[in-house]
Design a protein around this motif. Structure first.
Motif, PDB file in Angstrom:
ATOM      1  N   TYR A 124      43.081  15.040 -12.182  1.00  0.00           N
ATOM      2  CA  TYR A 124      42.105  15.501 -11.195  1.00  0.00           C
ATOM      3  C   TYR A 124      42.153  14.730  -9.882  1.00  0.00           C
ATOM      4  O   TYR A 124      41.401  15.039  -8.953  1.00  0.00           O
ATOM      5  CB  TYR A 124      40.688  15.479 -11.779  1.00  0.00           C
ATOM      6  CG  TYR A 124      40.135  14.095 -12.018  1.00  0.00           C
ATOM      7  CD1 TYR A 124      39.171  13.561 -11.174  1.00  0.00           C
ATOM      8  CD2 TYR A 124      40.574  13.335 -13.088  1.00  0.00           C
ATOM      9  CE1 TYR A 124      38.660  12.290 -11.391  1.00  0.00           C
ATOM     10  CE2 TYR A 124      40.074  12.075 -13.311  1.00  0.00           C
ATOM     11  CZ  TYR A 124      39.121  11.565 -12.464  1.00  0.00           C
ATOM     12  OH  TYR A 124      38.631  10.308 -12.677  1.00  0.00           O
ATOM     13  N   LEU A 125      43.026  13.738  -9.781  1.00  0.00           N
ATOM     14  CA  LEU A 125      43.205  12.983  -8.548  1.00  0.00           C
ATOM     15  C   LEU A 125      44.665  13.061  -8.141  1.00  0.00           C
ATOM     16  O   LEU A 125      45.549  13.106  -8.995  1.00  0.00           O
ATOM     17  CB  LEU A 125      42.832  11.510  -8.747  1.00  0.00           C
ATOM     18  CG  LEU A 125      41.415  11.188  -9.185  1.00  0.00           C
ATOM     19  CD1 LEU A 125      41.308   9.719  -9.581  1.00  0.00           C
ATOM     20  CD2 LEU A 125      40.435  11.518  -8.073  1.00  0.00           C
ATOM     21  N   GLY A 126      44.941  13.056  -6.843  1.00  0.00           N
ATOM     22  CA  GLY A 126      46.323  13.074  -6.400  1.00  0.00           C
ATOM     23  C   GLY A 126      46.465  12.658  -4.957  1.00  0.00           C
ATOM     24  O   GLY A 126      45.533  12.796  -4.155  1.00  0.00           O
ATOM     25  N   HIS A 127      47.646  12.131  -4.653  1.00  0.00           N
ATOM     26  CA  HIS A 127      47.935  11.713  -3.283  1.00  0.00           C
ATOM     27  C   HIS A 127      49.445  11.702  -3.086  1.00  0.00           C
ATOM     28  O   HIS A 127      50.174  11.183  -3.928  1.00  0.00           O
ATOM     29  CB  HIS A 127      47.358  10.331  -3.014  1.00  0.00           C
ATOM     30  CG  HIS A 127      47.292   9.978  -1.579  1.00  0.00           C
ATOM     31  ND1 HIS A 127      46.364  10.519  -0.726  1.00  0.00           N
ATOM     32  CD2 HIS A 127      48.055   9.164  -0.830  1.00  0.00           C
ATOM     33  CE1 HIS A 127      46.542  10.024   0.483  1.00  0.00           C
ATOM     34  NE2 HIS A 127      47.574   9.205   0.446  1.00  0.00           N
ATOM     35  N   ALA A 128      49.914  12.269  -1.983  1.00  0.00           N
ATOM     36  CA  ALA A 128      51.339  12.266  -1.659  1.00  0.00           C
ATOM     37  C   ALA A 128      51.652  11.095  -0.745  1.00  0.00           C
ATOM     38  O   ALA A 128      50.876  10.775   0.160  1.00  0.00           O
ATOM     39  CB  ALA A 128      51.719  13.580  -0.984  1.00  0.00           C
ATOM     40  N   LEU A 163      41.408   7.443  -6.077  1.00  0.00           N
ATOM     41  CA  LEU A 163      42.771   7.094  -5.731  1.00  0.00           C
ATOM     42  C   LEU A 163      42.934   7.314  -4.238  1.00  0.00           C
ATOM     43  O   LEU A 163      42.689   8.410  -3.746  1.00  0.00           O
ATOM     44  CB  LEU A 163      43.724   7.998  -6.517  1.00  0.00           C
ATOM     45  CG  LEU A 163      45.186   8.097  -6.116  1.00  0.00           C
ATOM     46  CD1 LEU A 163      45.893   6.785  -6.381  1.00  0.00           C
ATOM     47  CD2 LEU A 163      45.858   9.223  -6.885  1.00  0.00           C
ATOM     48  N   PHE A 164      43.289   6.252  -3.502  1.00  0.00           N
ATOM     49  CA  PHE A 164      43.535   6.411  -2.077  1.00  0.00           C
ATOM     50  C   PHE A 164      44.466   5.312  -1.595  1.00  0.00           C
ATOM     51  O   PHE A 164      44.721   4.334  -2.296  1.00  0.00           O
ATOM     52  CB  PHE A 164      42.226   6.424  -1.275  1.00  0.00           C
ATOM     53  CG  PHE A 164      41.457   5.127  -1.305  1.00  0.00           C
ATOM     54  CD1 PHE A 164      41.579   4.201  -0.273  1.00  0.00           C
ATOM     55  CD2 PHE A 164      40.587   4.842  -2.353  1.00  0.00           C
ATOM     56  CE1 PHE A 164      40.859   3.015  -0.295  1.00  0.00           C
ATOM     57  CE2 PHE A 164      39.871   3.659  -2.383  1.00  0.00           C
ATOM     58  CZ  PHE A 164      40.007   2.739  -1.350  1.00  0.00           C
ATOM     59  N   GLY A 168      48.958   1.250   3.718  1.00  0.00           N
ATOM     60  CA  GLY A 168      50.176   1.343   2.913  1.00  0.00           C
ATOM     61  C   GLY A 168      50.049   0.911   1.476  1.00  0.00           C
ATOM     62  O   GLY A 168      51.033   0.928   0.738  1.00  0.00           O
ATOM     63  N   ALA A 169      48.864   0.500   1.042  1.00  0.00           N
ATOM     64  CA  ALA A 169      48.686   0.028  -0.333  1.00  0.00           C
ATOM     65  C   ALA A 169      47.836   1.000  -1.141  1.00  0.00           C
ATOM     66  O   ALA A 169      46.863   1.569  -0.637  1.00  0.00           O
ATOM     67  CB  ALA A 169      48.018  -1.347  -0.333  1.00  0.00           C
TER      68      ALA A 169
END
Length: 179
Positions: A124-128, A163-164, A168-169
């Motif tokens: 349910y969380l995502g980041h490219a 999630l973020f 850059g980290a």
């Protein structure tokens, strides 16, 4: 103020025109009434919506339902730096690829993960990121690299709740349920 030229009272232009927001029913887009994540593809402008029956694709004129395995739920959709659309659901990760007619279809990539890491639950969380895509369920953080790598990290005694990236980290929000 704007007048209609017929001697009518002036019309305030701030209250005329079509609203920017349109409310849609499930019958309008051909999916379930529950939607989760919405993204707009930066190159095509198409809109993708995670839905209880799969992924919805809107090209600006028409909706299309892209069924996920077994008609399953798609709570997270991510578009990566290469323009690939990623779908995440219960114990499954897929990318959209064109079929012979050019329509995008989900291709399961879950098998890129080690066999023991494929029971990760509902994503349910995502980041490219430039190097790949991060996806998370309450119990696992997953990474799918553009170089073909895939990794999984268990949450342990905590739950992944956010999630973020900042400077850059990777930053994770964790919840602990210790007595």
């Amino acid at each position: 103020m704007v007048a209609d030229g017929l001697g009518a009272a002036p019309v305030n232009p701030r209250f005329t025109g079509t609203p920017f927001l349109t409310s849609l029913a499930a019958e309008d887009y051909g999916g379930a009434p529950i939607n989760y994540h919405v993204v707009q593809h930066p190159q095509t402008g198409f809109v993708y919506v995670g839905n209880n029956q799969g992924a919805l694709e809107f090209d600006g004129a028409a909706w299309r339902l892209i069924p996920f395995s077994d008609g399953g739920v798609v709570p997270i959709i991510v578009v990566d730096s290469r323009g690939t659309v990623w779908l995440g659901g219960p114990n499954e990760v897929a990318v959209l690829r064109p079929d012979a007619r050019g329509e995008l279809q989900p291709i399961d990539v879950t098998d890129r993960l080690p066999r023991g890491a494929r029971d990760f639950g509902r994503l349910y969380l995502g980041h490219a990121r430039p190097e790949g895509v991060y996806l998370a369920s309450p119990s696992h953080l997953l990474f799918f690299g553009h170089d073909g790598t895939a990794r999984s990290w268990p949450a342990g005694a905590t739950i992944f709740n956010g999630l973020f990236f900042h400077d850059g980290a990777l930053h994770l929000i964790l919840i602990s349920f210790q007595g």
